[in-house]
Design a protein around this motif. Sequence first.
Motif, PDB file in Angstrom:
ATOM      1  N   ALA A  81       0.446  -0.897   0.186  1.00 45.68           N
ATOM      2  CA  ALA A  81       0.204   0.192   0.449  1.00 45.68           C
ATOM      3  C   ALA A  81       0.695   0.997   0.186  1.00 45.68           C
ATOM      4  N   ALA A  82       1.616   1.381   1.053  1.00 47.81           N
ATOM      5  CA  ALA A  82       2.851   2.516   0.726  1.00 47.81           C
ATOM      6  C   ALA A  82       3.049   2.241  -0.521  1.00 47.81           C
ATOM      7  N   PHE A  83       4.099   1.574  -1.650  1.00 47.32           N
ATOM      8  CA  PHE A  83       4.533   1.923  -2.745  1.00 47.32           C
ATOM      9  C   PHE A  83       3.518   2.278  -3.562  1.00 47.32           C
ATOM     10  N   LEU A  84       2.013   2.099  -3.513  1.00 50.68           N
ATOM     11  CA  LEU A  84       1.385   1.934  -4.106  1.00 50.68           C
ATOM     12  C   LEU A  84       0.792   3.627  -4.353  1.00 50.68           C
ATOM     13  N   VAL A  85       0.931   3.928  -3.046  1.00 54.26           N
ATOM     14  CA  VAL A  85       0.244   5.426  -3.109  1.00 54.26           C
ATOM     15  C   VAL A  85       1.745   5.982  -2.856  1.00 54.26           C
ATOM     16  N   THR A  86       3.040   6.283  -3.122  1.00 55.80           N
ATOM     17  CA  THR A  86       3.968   7.107  -3.375  1.00 55.80           C
ATOM     18  C   THR A  86       4.376   6.796  -5.034  1.00 55.80           C
ATOM     19  N   THR A  87       4.106   5.351  -5.793  1.00 54.67           N
ATOM     20  CA  THR A  87       4.172   5.467  -7.384  1.00 54.67           C
ATOM     21  C   THR A  87       3.136   6.436  -8.165  1.00 54.67           C
ATOM     22  N   ILE A  88       1.249   6.407  -6.903  1.00 54.40           N
ATOM     23  CA  ILE A  88       0.580   6.928  -7.913  1.00 54.40           C
ATOM     24  C   ILE A  88       0.794   8.985  -7.521  1.00 54.40           C
ATOM     25  N   LEU A  89       1.197   9.073  -6.598  1.00 52.53           N
ATOM     26  CA  LEU A  89       1.837  10.642  -6.010  1.00 52.53           C
ATOM     27  C   LEU A  89       3.422  10.742  -6.924  1.00 52.53           C
ATOM     28  N   GLY A  90       4.060   9.686  -7.615  1.00 52.66           N
ATOM     29  CA  GLY A  90       4.855  10.170  -8.576  1.00 52.66           C
ATOM     30  C   GLY A  90       5.969  10.470  -7.552  1.00 52.66           C
ATOM     31  N   VAL A  91       6.303   9.611  -6.110  1.00 50.67           N
ATOM     32  CA  VAL A  91       7.369  10.157  -5.732  1.00 50.67           C
ATOM     33  C   VAL A  91       8.897   8.839  -6.129  1.00 50.67           C
ATOM     34  N   THR A  92       8.313   7.226  -6.560  1.00 53.26           N
ATOM     35  CA  THR A  92       8.667   6.266  -6.799  1.00 53.26           C
ATOM     36  C   THR A  92       9.994   6.508  -7.661  1.00 53.26           C
ATOM     37  N   GLY A  93      11.028   6.444  -7.213  1.00 56.83           N
ATOM     38  CA  GLY A  93      11.683   6.451  -8.894  1.00 56.83           C
ATOM     39  C   GLY A  93      12.844   7.324  -9.004  1.00 56.83           C
ATOM     40  N   HIS A  94      12.942   8.271  -8.101  1.00 61.13           N
ATOM     41  CA  HIS A  94      13.240  10.340  -8.438  1.00 61.13           C
ATOM     42  C   HIS A  94      14.947   9.675  -7.782  1.00 61.13           C
ATOM     43  N   CYS A  95      15.144   9.133  -6.974  1.00 59.27           N
ATOM     44  CA  CYS A  95      16.693   9.397  -6.685  1.00 59.27           C
ATOM     45  C   CYS A  95      17.195   8.352  -7.632  1.00 59.27           C
ATOM     46  N   GLN A  96      18.027   9.328  -8.316  1.00 56.24           N
ATOM     47  CA  GLN A  96      18.791   7.912  -9.069  1.00 56.24           C
ATOM     48  C   GLN A  96      20.237   7.897  -9.166  1.00 56.24           C
ATOM     49  N   VAL A  97      20.659   8.357  -7.503  1.00 58.61           N
ATOM     50  CA  VAL A  97      21.624   8.692  -6.568  1.00 58.61           C
ATOM     51  C   VAL A  97      21.778   6.859  -6.948  1.00 58.61           C
ATOM     52  N   PHE A  98      20.580   6.686  -6.202  1.00 58.22           N
ATOM     53  CA  PHE A  98      20.943   5.184  -5.896  1.00 58.22           C
ATOM     54  C   PHE A  98      21.255   4.505  -7.112  1.00 58.22           C
ATOM     55  N   TRP A  99      20.842   4.000  -8.414  1.00 57.83           N
ATOM     56  CA  TRP A  99      21.173   3.268  -9.744  1.00 57.83           C
ATOM     57  C   TRP A  99      22.767   4.169 -10.264  1.00 57.83           C
ATOM     58  N   ARG A 100      23.361   4.146  -9.538  1.00 61.37           N
ATOM     59  CA  ARG A 100      24.772   5.476 -10.049  1.00 61.37           C
ATOM     60  C   ARG A 100      25.673   3.828  -9.911  1.00 61.37           C
TER      61      ARG A 100
END
Length: 57
Positions: free
Chosen positions: A29-48
């Motif tokens: 539920a928490a990830f669903l809410v953050t995905t709907i709000l567009g918060v999930t996946g914006h921190c590209q620092v962790f993907w370097r």
Amino acid sequence: MDVVRMVRLSRDTMANIRQNVTIALGLKAAFLVTTILGVTGHCQVFWRTRRGRDAPG
């Protein structure tokens, strides 16, 4: 193993299963809410990578 210990063990096991399911559904539920709000996946620092390139994908 007597019946009383087996019943107690099964009740403790079911309580553990309920707790795990509740935590899993809460995280979903928490990830669903953050995905709907567009918060999930914006921190590209962790993907370097160590070389500073973006991760594949």
